[in-house]
Design a protein around this motif. Sequence first.
Motif, PDB file in Angstrom:
ATOM      1  N   PRO A  19       0.827  -1.219   0.000  1.00 60.37           N
ATOM      2  CA  PRO A  19       0.000   0.000   0.000  1.00 60.37           C
ATOM      3  C   PRO A  19       0.860   1.267   0.000  1.00 60.37           C
ATOM      4  CG  PRO A  19      -0.215  -1.179   2.083  1.00 60.37           C
ATOM      5  CD  PRO A  19       0.598  -2.039   1.183  1.00 60.37           C
ATOM      6  N   ILE A  20       2.050   1.195   0.568  1.00 63.23           N
ATOM      7  CA  ILE A  20       2.955   2.351   0.553  1.00 63.23           C
ATOM      8  C   ILE A  20       3.472   2.590  -0.861  1.00 63.23           C
ATOM      9  CG2 ILE A  20       5.126   3.290   1.435  1.00 63.23           C
ATOM     10  CD1 ILE A  20       2.805   3.128   3.490  1.00 63.23           C
ATOM     11  N   GLY A  21       3.787   1.503  -1.575  1.00 61.51           N
ATOM     12  CA  GLY A  21       4.216   1.632  -2.969  1.00 61.51           C
ATOM     13  C   GLY A  21       3.121   2.234  -3.827  1.00 61.51           C
ATOM     14  N   LEU A  22       1.895   1.774  -3.620  1.00 59.08           N
ATOM     15  CA  LEU A  22       0.753   2.321  -4.358  1.00 59.08           C
ATOM     16  C   LEU A  22       0.576   3.802  -4.039  1.00 59.08           C
ATOM     17  CD1 LEU A  22      -1.808   2.104  -6.116  1.00 59.08           C
ATOM     18  CD2 LEU A  22      -3.015   1.324  -4.062  1.00 59.08           C
ATOM     19  N   ALA A  23       0.632   4.148  -2.765  1.00 62.36           N
ATOM     20  CA  ALA A  23       0.450   5.548  -2.363  1.00 62.36           C
ATOM     21  C   ALA A  23       1.531   6.436  -2.978  1.00 62.36           C
ATOM     22  CB  ALA A  23       0.472   5.665  -0.837  1.00 62.36           C
ATOM     23  N   SER A  24       2.780   5.980  -2.937  1.00 63.76           N
ATOM     24  CA  SER A  24       3.852   6.823  -3.484  1.00 63.76           C
ATOM     25  C   SER A  24       3.694   6.996  -4.987  1.00 63.76           C
ATOM     26  CB  SER A  24       5.223   6.248  -3.138  1.00 63.76           C
ATOM     27  OG  SER A  24       5.412   5.002  -3.751  1.00 63.76           O
ATOM     28  N   PHE A  25       3.275   5.949  -5.671  1.00 66.63           N
ATOM     29  CA  PHE A  25       3.037   6.038  -7.114  1.00 66.63           C
ATOM     30  C   PHE A  25       1.922   7.037  -7.414  1.00 66.63           C
ATOM     31  CE2 PHE A  25       0.537   4.724 -10.791  1.00 66.63           C
ATOM     32  CZ  PHE A  25       1.497   4.736 -11.780  1.00 66.63           C
ATOM     33  N   MET A  26       0.808   6.946  -6.673  1.00 67.86           N
ATOM     34  CA  MET A  26      -0.337   7.819  -6.933  1.00 67.86           C
ATOM     35  C   MET A  26      -0.034   9.268  -6.567  1.00 67.86           C
ATOM     36  SD  MET A  26      -3.483   5.338  -5.917  1.00 67.86           S
ATOM     37  CE  MET A  26      -4.754   6.303  -6.728  1.00 67.86           C
ATOM     38  N   LEU A  27       0.767   9.480  -5.545  1.00 68.27           N
ATOM     39  CA  LEU A  27       1.074  10.841  -5.122  1.00 68.27           C
ATOM     40  C   LEU A  27       2.053  11.527  -6.059  1.00 68.27           C
ATOM     41  CD1 LEU A  27       1.395  10.325  -1.272  1.00 68.27           C
ATOM     42  CD2 LEU A  27      -0.586  11.163  -2.558  1.00 68.27           C
ATOM     43  N   ASP A  28       2.835  10.751  -6.774  1.00 67.44           N
ATOM     44  CA  ASP A  28       3.866  11.310  -7.646  1.00 67.44           C
ATOM     45  C   ASP A  28       3.415  11.315  -9.110  1.00 67.44           C
ATOM     46  OD1 ASP A  28       6.299  12.424  -8.292  1.00 67.44           O
ATOM     47  OD2 ASP A  28       7.292  10.495  -8.521  1.00 67.44           O
ATOM     48  N   HIS A  29       2.161  11.601  -9.354  1.00 68.87           N
ATOM     49  CA  HIS A  29       1.622  11.586 -10.720  1.00 68.87           C
ATOM     50  C   HIS A  29       2.203  12.701 -11.569  1.00 68.87           C
ATOM     51  CE1 HIS A  29      -1.203  12.269 -13.999  1.00 68.87           C
ATOM     52  NE2 HIS A  29      -1.396  10.965 -13.927  1.00 68.87           N
ATOM     53  N   ASP A  30       2.110  13.915 -11.085  1.00 68.64           N
ATOM     54  CA  ASP A  30       2.659  15.079 -11.775  1.00 68.64           C
ATOM     55  C   ASP A  30       2.911  16.155 -10.726  1.00 68.64           C
ATOM     56  OD1 ASP A  30       0.297  17.260 -12.000  1.00 68.64           O
ATOM     57  OD2 ASP A  30      -0.556  15.264 -12.269  1.00 68.64           O
ATOM     58  N   ALA A  31       3.740  17.120 -11.056  1.00 67.88           N
ATOM     59  CA  ALA A  31       4.182  18.123 -10.077  1.00 67.88           C
ATOM     60  C   ALA A  31       3.026  18.928  -9.485  1.00 67.88           C
ATOM     61  CB  ALA A  31       5.205  19.056 -10.714  1.00 67.88           C
ATOM     62  N   ALA A  32       2.081  19.360 -10.311  1.00 68.69           N
ATOM     63  CA  ALA A  32       0.969  20.174  -9.808  1.00 68.69           C
ATOM     64  C   ALA A  32       0.067  19.367  -8.869  1.00 68.69           C
ATOM     65  CB  ALA A  32       0.156  20.736 -10.968  1.00 68.69           C
ATOM     66  N   SER A  33      -0.208  18.113  -9.238  1.00 73.14           N
ATOM     67  CA  SER A  33      -1.043  17.262  -8.374  1.00 73.14           C
ATOM     68  C   SER A  33      -0.327  16.983  -7.057  1.00 73.14           C
ATOM     69  CB  SER A  33      -1.381  15.942  -9.072  1.00 73.14           C
ATOM     70  OG  SER A  33      -2.202  16.170 -10.186  1.00 73.14           O
ATOM     71  N   LEU A  34       0.962  16.690  -7.122  1.00 70.72           N
ATOM     72  CA  LEU A  34       1.726  16.430  -5.905  1.00 70.72           C
ATOM     73  C   LEU A  34       1.721  17.655  -4.989  1.00 70.72           C
ATOM     74  CD1 LEU A  34       3.525  14.680  -4.129  1.00 70.72           C
ATOM     75  CD2 LEU A  34       5.485  15.436  -5.502  1.00 70.72           C
ATOM     76  N   ALA A  35       1.885  18.834  -5.551  1.00 66.88           N
ATOM     77  CA  ALA A  35       1.866  20.059  -4.747  1.00 66.88           C
ATOM     78  C   ALA A  35       0.508  20.252  -4.081  1.00 66.88           C
ATOM     79  CB  ALA A  35       2.215  21.269  -5.611  1.00 66.88           C
ATOM     80  N   MET A  36      -0.582  19.990  -4.825  1.00 66.56           N
ATOM     81  CA  MET A  36      -1.921  20.142  -4.265  1.00 66.56           C
ATOM     82  C   MET A  36      -2.162  19.120  -3.155  1.00 66.56           C
ATOM     83  SD  MET A  36      -5.650  19.675  -5.983  1.00 66.56           S
ATOM     84  CE  MET A  36      -5.117  18.061  -6.484  1.00 66.56           C
ATOM     85  N   ILE A  37      -1.749  17.877  -3.378  1.00 63.44           N
ATOM     86  CA  ILE A  37      -1.940  16.829  -2.373  1.00 63.44           C
ATOM     87  C   ILE A  37      -1.102  17.146  -1.134  1.00 63.44           C
ATOM     88  CG2 ILE A  37      -1.494  14.391  -1.881  1.00 63.44           C
ATOM     89  CD1 ILE A  37      -2.320  13.872  -4.866  1.00 63.44           C
ATOM     90  N   THR A  38       0.100  17.654  -1.338  1.00 61.45           N
ATOM     91  CA  THR A  38       0.955  18.043  -0.213  1.00 61.45           C
ATOM     92  C   THR A  38       0.266  19.120   0.612  1.00 61.45           C
ATOM     93  OG1 THR A  38       2.945  17.480  -1.449  1.00 61.45           O
ATOM     94  CG2 THR A  38       3.222  18.972   0.429  1.00 61.45           C
ATOM     95  N   ARG A  39      -0.319  20.106  -0.054  1.00 63.18           N
ATOM     96  CA  ARG A  39      -1.041  21.165   0.671  1.00 63.18           C
ATOM     97  C   ARG A  39      -2.230  20.590   1.427  1.00 63.18           C
ATOM     98  NH1 ARG A  39       0.329  23.894  -4.133  1.00 63.18           N
ATOM     99  NH2 ARG A  39      -1.736  23.569  -5.030  1.00 63.18           N
ATOM    100  N   ALA A  40      -2.926  19.597   0.834  1.00 69.42           N
ATOM    101  CA  ALA A  40      -4.068  18.974   1.517  1.00 69.42           C
ATOM    102  C   ALA A  40      -3.602  18.304   2.808  1.00 69.42           C
ATOM    103  CB  ALA A  40      -4.756  17.966   0.598  1.00 69.42           C
ATOM    104  N   PHE A  41      -2.438  17.657   2.778  1.00 64.78           N
ATOM    105  CA  PHE A  41      -1.911  17.019   3.982  1.00 64.78           C
ATOM    106  C   PHE A  41      -1.424  18.055   4.994  1.00 64.78           C
ATOM    107  CE2 PHE A  41      -2.417  13.160   1.742  1.00 64.78           C
ATOM    108  CZ  PHE A  41      -2.446  12.160   2.713  1.00 64.78           C
TER     109      PHE A  41
END
Length: 144
Positions: free
Chosen positions: A16-38
């Motif tokens: 599940p950690i591998g899946l999460a890291s893959f999904m979180l690292d989709h593209d720079a803008a999405s990663l930045a938005m998800i980081t802000r959500a956290f």
Amino acid sequence: MMGSRPQTLTGLVDSPIGLASFMLDHDAASLAMITRAFDGVTEGLSRDDVLDNITLFWLTKTAVSASRLYAENTSSFFAVKGVKLPVAVSVFPDELYQAPKSWARQAYPNLIHYNKLPKGGHFAAWEQPALLVDEVRTGFRPLR
């Protein structure tokens, strides 16, 4: 990554950690938005939204099947297609490719709606559902 190294897709069901890291690292803008959500700054996505999405893929074991399109696709995603059906195009500013109106007219000769939106990205239905619903309604209203 999926198109050039499809064997990495097996990692999506190993952990599940591998899946999460893959999904979180989709593209720079999405990663930045998800980081802000956290960090507690919601922009259409909350921390729970992200974790729910990862959990859904993990429990249903659908990460690989959902990703196969990218690994198996042999044509350009952004090539002009000449689709003759009525089409509405909504351009989100954080999308990987923001289709210019000139390209949209060429790709979709029966373009009935084109709009650039103020926010949203690759996962617009998830990030900005209200904006997307408004776009679908506005875009296809002429077909009623």
